[in-house]
Design a protein around this motif. Structure first.
Motif, PDB file in Angstrom:
ATOM      1  N   ARG A   1       0.843  -1.197   0.000  1.00  0.00           N
ATOM      2  CA  ARG A   1       0.000   0.000   0.000  1.00  0.00           C
ATOM      3  C   ARG A   1       0.880   1.249   0.000  1.00  0.00           C
ATOM      4  NH1 ARG A   1      -1.346  -2.997   4.255  1.00  0.00           N
ATOM      5  NH2 ARG A   1      -0.568  -1.351   5.646  1.00  0.00           N
ATOM      6  N   ASP A   2       0.241   2.392  -0.199  1.00  0.00           N
ATOM      7  CA  ASP A   2       0.955   3.660  -0.108  1.00  0.00           C
ATOM      8  C   ASP A   2       1.498   3.851   1.302  1.00  0.00           C
ATOM      9  OD1 ASP A   2       0.473   4.350  -2.748  1.00  0.00           O
ATOM     10  OD2 ASP A   2      -1.454   5.287  -2.273  1.00  0.00           O
ATOM     11  N   ASN A   3       2.756   4.313   1.389  1.00  0.00           N
ATOM     12  CA  ASN A   3       3.412   4.663   2.652  1.00  0.00           C
ATOM     13  C   ASN A   3       3.636   3.464   3.564  1.00  0.00           C
ATOM     14  OD1 ASN A   3       3.147   7.358   1.750  1.00  0.00           O
ATOM     15  ND2 ASN A   3       1.127   7.514   2.708  1.00  0.00           N
ATOM     16  N   GLN A   4       3.544   2.256   3.023  1.00  0.00           N
ATOM     17  CA  GLN A   4       3.766   1.058   3.826  1.00  0.00           C
ATOM     18  C   GLN A   4       5.262   0.849   4.062  1.00  0.00           C
ATOM     19  OE1 GLN A   4       1.882  -2.492   2.321  1.00  0.00           O
ATOM     20  NE2 GLN A   4       3.274  -3.858   3.413  1.00  0.00           N
ATOM     21  N   THR A   5       5.613   0.380   5.232  1.00  0.00           N
ATOM     22  CA  THR A   5       7.008   0.056   5.553  1.00  0.00           C
ATOM     23  C   THR A   5       7.322  -1.346   5.062  1.00  0.00           C
ATOM     24  OG1 THR A   5       6.966   1.491   7.500  1.00  0.00           O
ATOM     25  CG2 THR A   5       8.688  -0.182   7.409  1.00  0.00           C
ATOM     26  N   VAL A   6       8.438  -1.498   4.361  1.00  0.00           N
ATOM     27  CA  VAL A   6       8.833  -2.784   3.794  1.00  0.00           C
ATOM     28  C   VAL A   6      10.249  -3.115   4.255  1.00  0.00           C
ATOM     29  CG1 VAL A   6       7.340  -2.548   1.789  1.00  0.00           C
ATOM     30  CG2 VAL A   6       9.686  -1.711   1.682  1.00  0.00           C
ATOM     31  N   VAL A   7      10.607  -4.383   4.127  1.00  0.00           N
ATOM     32  CA  VAL A   7      11.940  -4.863   4.484  1.00  0.00           C
ATOM     33  C   VAL A   7      12.626  -5.378   3.226  1.00  0.00           C
ATOM     34  CG1 VAL A   7      11.249  -5.437   6.833  1.00  0.00           C
ATOM     35  CG2 VAL A   7      11.066  -7.162   5.038  1.00  0.00           C
ATOM     36  N   ILE A   8      13.910  -5.674   3.361  1.00  0.00           N
ATOM     37  CA  ILE A   8      14.673  -6.174   2.216  1.00  0.00           C
ATOM     38  C   ILE A   8      14.115  -7.527   1.773  1.00  0.00           C
ATOM     39  CG2 ILE A   8      16.950  -6.944   1.447  1.00  0.00           C
ATOM     40  CD1 ILE A   8      18.183  -4.980   3.364  1.00  0.00           C
TER      41      ILE A   8
END
Length: 385
Positions: A90-97
């Motif tokens: 989603r927009d502005n979602q935090t993601v990881v490698i």
């Protein structure tokens, strides 16, 4: 004509207002003088304090408001083309490698992978057949060598028989017919030996041909395996993953959209790796060195004093790296103070860190006292040396 007699002023001086005027004026003047002296003293003390602070601290502080927070954002784009089958963030979602961001339609890439896998299996069969042919030929060579050894033994036996019966023929103990038969057998044995030698040479030459075919089959297998690996990579690339940790921004990908290789889908902003670029005037960077402390005032956090350290100074002014750098050797010249980008590392955590995003305006104050004291001591040290 009568005139009115003048009215005498009141005898009481309080009624005339004269009793307080004469003794009050000196007191007022004294109070005013005291206040003025006190104010002047306060101003002098304040000026002295300000001057002392400027001399010990203020003159070493370099400040600029031409500073902005930045981050090395990464634009996410697919390596292969296809229709977007699914958007996983989603927009502005935090993601990881390594987190999946979007998935492309993979049916054609799956078919290409299946075809490449089948080709690999076919090439492996060709290699196995060539190896079997080569092994069979090695057996044929061994058989030809054995037959040649037998022929050579027959030749030696026939020659020994001829040599043994020759004296008997001369003495009359054996007939000439017997000698002719032995010589005929010797000739046949020699002919058989020559035929076996030719067969061995042919078998050995055939081995070189089979070895070449085996090398060709192995090369074709390597090509097929490379194609299979490429198809496997294309299949894996249909699932677009994040290459760094951060937050999703500027998401432009939508389900059903056709994405060409390199098409921008979204941007990943590594907020945990924010840094600050401050553009100081060239007259301010003379005493700046990496490691100096920095006080940071962010417009978005007006009540917070943040801190950092000078990380590095640009090897040139900003105009040197512009798309169209100025050429001061032509036309009239007007001196303009240049600015040098200074990169600053942020020492921020907690709530303040969560409020910082790239692009925010910042006021920066660098404490250059350490560099100034070092440069001031350098000549004295050289003189002592």
């Amino acid at each position: 004509m009568s005139t009115a007699a003048p009215v005498d002023s009141p005898a009481d001086p309080l009624l005339r207002g004269e009793a307080t005027s004469t003794p009050v004026k000196p007191a007022v003047r004294n109070r005013r003088r005291t206040v003025l002296l006190f104010l002047a003293g306060g101003v002098l003390v304040g000026a002295a304090a300000w001057g002392g602070h400027w001399w010990t601290v203020g003159r070493f502080m370099e400040t600029t408001d031409d500073a902005y927070l930045q981050a090395d954002s990464v634009t996410v784009a697919p390596k292969v083309g296809g229709y977007i089958a699914e958007v996983l963030v989603r927009d502005n979602q935090t993601v990881v490698i390594g987190q999946a961001l979007a998935r492309l339609d993979s049916r054609q890439y799956q078919a290409a992978l299946d075809e490449a896998t089948a080709t690999v299996a076919s090439r492996q069969a060709d290699v196995a057949r060539s190896e079997a042919d080569l092994a069979q030929q090695q057996a044929n060579i061994a058989q030809a060598k054995a037959e040649l050894d037998g022929a050579r033994a027959n030749v030696r036996y026939a020659a020994s028989q001829v040599d043994r019966y020759a004296p008997l023929v001369k003495s009359g103990a054996e007939t000439e017919e017997r000698t002719a038969e032995l010589r005929n057998a010797q000739t046949r044995a020699a002919t058989t030996q020559q035929a076996n030698e030719a067969a061995l040479r042919a078998a050995q030459s055939q081995t070189l041909t089979l070895q070449a075919k085996l090398q060709q089959a192995r090369a074709q297998l390597a090509v097929a395996e490379a194609s299979a690996r490429r198809a496997q990579l294309d299949m894996q690339d249909t699932l677009v993953r994040s290459t760094l940790a951060g937050r999703v921004a500027d998401r432009a990908v939508r389900v059903g959209q056709f994405a060409q290789p390199g098409t921008r889908l979204l941007t990943i902003v590594p907020l945990q790796d924010l840094y600050l670029n401050a553009n100081f005037k060239e007259t301010q960077v003379g005493h700046m060195i990496p490691g100096q402390p920095v006080t940071i005032h962010v417009d978005a956090l007006p009540d917070a004093d943040l801190h950092g350290t000078v990380e590095s100074l640009s090897p040139g002014t900003g105009s040197q790296f512009a798309l169209l750098p100025a050429q001061n050797a032509t036309g009239n010249f007007t001196k303009i103070v240049q600015r040098v980008p200074v990169r600053i590392h942020l020492d921020v955590s907690g709530e303040a860190r969560r409020a910082l995003v790239p692009g925010l305006s910042v006021t920066v104050e660098v404490d250059t006292r350490h560099a100034a004291s070092t440069q001031a001591q350098a000549p004295a040290g050289g003189a002592r040396g």
